[in-house]
Design an enzyme around this catalytic site. Structure first.
Site, mmCIF file in Angstrom:
data_model
loop_
_atom_site.group_PDB
_atom_site.id
_atom_site.type_symbol
_atom_site.label_atom_id
_atom_site.label_comp_id
_atom_site.label_asym_id
_atom_site.label_seq_id
_atom_site.Cartn_x
_atom_site.Cartn_y
_atom_site.Cartn_z
ATOM 1 N N LYS A 95 0.856 -1.189 0.000
ATOM 2 C CA LYS A 95 0.000 0.000 0.000
ATOM 3 C C LYS A 95 0.896 1.244 0.000
ATOM 4 C CE LYS A 95 -1.914 1.730 3.786
ATOM 5 N NZ LYS A 95 -1.652 3.167 3.664
ATOM 6 N N LYS A 114 -7.466 7.664 -0.207
ATOM 7 C CA LYS A 114 -8.667 8.024 0.544
ATOM 8 C C LYS A 114 -9.509 9.027 -0.242
ATOM 9 C CE LYS A 114 -6.715 6.982 5.100
ATOM 10 N NZ LYS A 114 -5.324 6.651 4.783
HETATM 11 O O1 3DU Z 1 0.623 2.839 11.646
HETATM 12 P P1 3DU Z 1 1.385 2.234 10.509
HETATM 13 O O2 3DU Z 1 2.768 2.780 10.358
HETATM 14 O O3 3DU Z 1 1.335 0.742 10.509
HETATM 15 O O4 3DU Z 1 0.678 2.699 9.133
HETATM 16 C C1 3DU Z 1 -0.659 2.465 8.821
HETATM 17 C C2 3DU Z 1 -0.951 2.880 7.417
HETATM 18 O O5 3DU Z 1 -2.324 2.668 7.148
HETATM 19 C C3 3DU Z 1 -0.678 4.339 7.111
HETATM 20 O O6 3DU Z 1 -0.276 4.420 5.739
HETATM 21 C C4 3DU Z 1 -2.011 5.015 7.305
HETATM 22 O O7 3DU Z 1 -2.139 6.162 6.512
HETATM 23 C C5 3DU Z 1 -2.969 3.902 6.854
HETATM 24 N N1 3DU Z 1 -4.294 3.905 7.476
HETATM 25 C C6 3DU Z 1 -4.462 3.893 8.830
HETATM 26 O O8 3DU Z 1 -3.472 3.876 9.571
HETATM 27 C C7 3DU Z 1 -5.767 3.893 9.352
HETATM 28 C C8 3DU Z 1 -6.824 3.846 8.548
HETATM 29 O O9 3DU Z 1 -8.033 3.781 9.041
HETATM 30 C C9 3DU Z 1 -6.630 3.831 7.175
HETATM 31 C C10 3DU Z 1 -5.342 3.849 6.681
#
Ligand code: 3DU
Length: 255
Positions: A54, A88
């Site tokens: 992603k 989004k």
């Molecule tokens: O917290 P992490 O580093 O694992 O990243 C989560 C990713 O998923 C990040 O790209 C964020 O923009 C996305 N995301 C969410 O964290 C929450 C959501 O509801 C949707 C997307």
């Protein structure tokens, strides 16, 4: 083949339901080529343990869609993984359509959109383009951060005037609109469970918020999540490959 089926096939083939969020902290724009190299390096190390990658503003802003990011999409496909654009999408239909056309033209297999804008002159044009090009649309349903309750958790009136939670309404729309997935935060396993009851096997749940945001893949899996979006916990790890492998194994214990 529909995106939903391609995900199933890739996850099965790779023995992984992990979606790598290829996110890195801000870097001075002059260091863009280093950022691209780092993203390519992480991808190269982690690809055996994920089923999709992603990408979002973290890379689109510094690298540009058709210069840097498209190189990553090509690399993702060479590894026989799927590429998801987390834009989004959240605008009027005419703008949403162009957003979708550009990201699909860059090779993305699916994009994430926000159901808050509604169907008519909202997300319908994205679904139309996706259908024509055989790509996917994944809908935000309940986000992983604390403030999610202020929007996704508020009580609203549905079309019949009955009171319902916003995320329940979005989950029903995900089924009605034929979405390829619904995003529900791993930080809210009880919401995953409730939304999974509405979606059944029609719409798989993609769950972000694992590790850095405090959610756990195993708990999300037990509650009904199908795919697990992991970013910083892997990309900023001392050993991204090992970390991805461990998450993958932990999920397999549950599923
Ligand atoms: O917290 P992490 O580093 O694992 O990243 C989560 C990713 O998923 C990040 O790209 C964020 O923009 C996305 N995301 C969410 O964290 C929450 C959501 O509801 C949707 C997307």
């Amino acid at each position: 083949m529909q995106f939903k089926e391609k995900m199933e096939e890739t996850a099965k083939k790779n023995g992984s339901s992990v979606v790598l969020a290829l996110d890195f902290p801000f870097r001075s724009p002059e260091k863009r080529s280093e950022l691209l190299a780092e993203a390519q390096e992480v991808l190269e190390a982690v690809y055996p343990y994920v089923c999709a990658v992603k990408i979002n503003h973290h890379l689109v802003l510094p690298l540009g869609t058709f210069d840097g990011v498209q190189k990553l999409v090509t690399q993702i496909h060479e590894k026989r993984l799927l590429a998801i654009m987390d834009c989004k999408a959240n605008d009027i239909g005419a703008t949403n359509q162009v957003i979708a056309e550009y990201y699909y033209a860059a090779g993305f297999d699916a994009l994430i959109a926000n159901p808050f804008v509604g169907w008519e002159e909202g997300l319908q044009p994205i679904f139309n383009v996706a259908y024509k090009l055989q790509r996917g649309v994944i809908l935000l349903t309940y986000m992983s951060h604390k403030g999610a309750s202020e929007g996704y958790g508020q009580t609203v009136c549905d079309a019949t005037g009955a009171k319902t939670a916003q995320y329940v309404s979005f989950a029903k729309k995900a089924v009605k609109w034929g979405a390829d997935g619904a995003v529900v935060g791993a930080t809210y396993p009880e919401k995953i469970r409730e939304i999974h009851e509405i979606l059944g096997d029609n719409v798989p749940i993609y769950s972000p918020g694992i590790g850095a945001q405090g959610g756990a893949a195993e708990t999300a899996a037990e509650a009904g999540a199908r795919y697990f979006i992991v970013g910083r916990h892997i990309t900023l790890a001392e050993n991204p490959s090992d970390t991805a492998k461990k998450i993958c194994a932990a999920i397999r214990q549950v599923r």
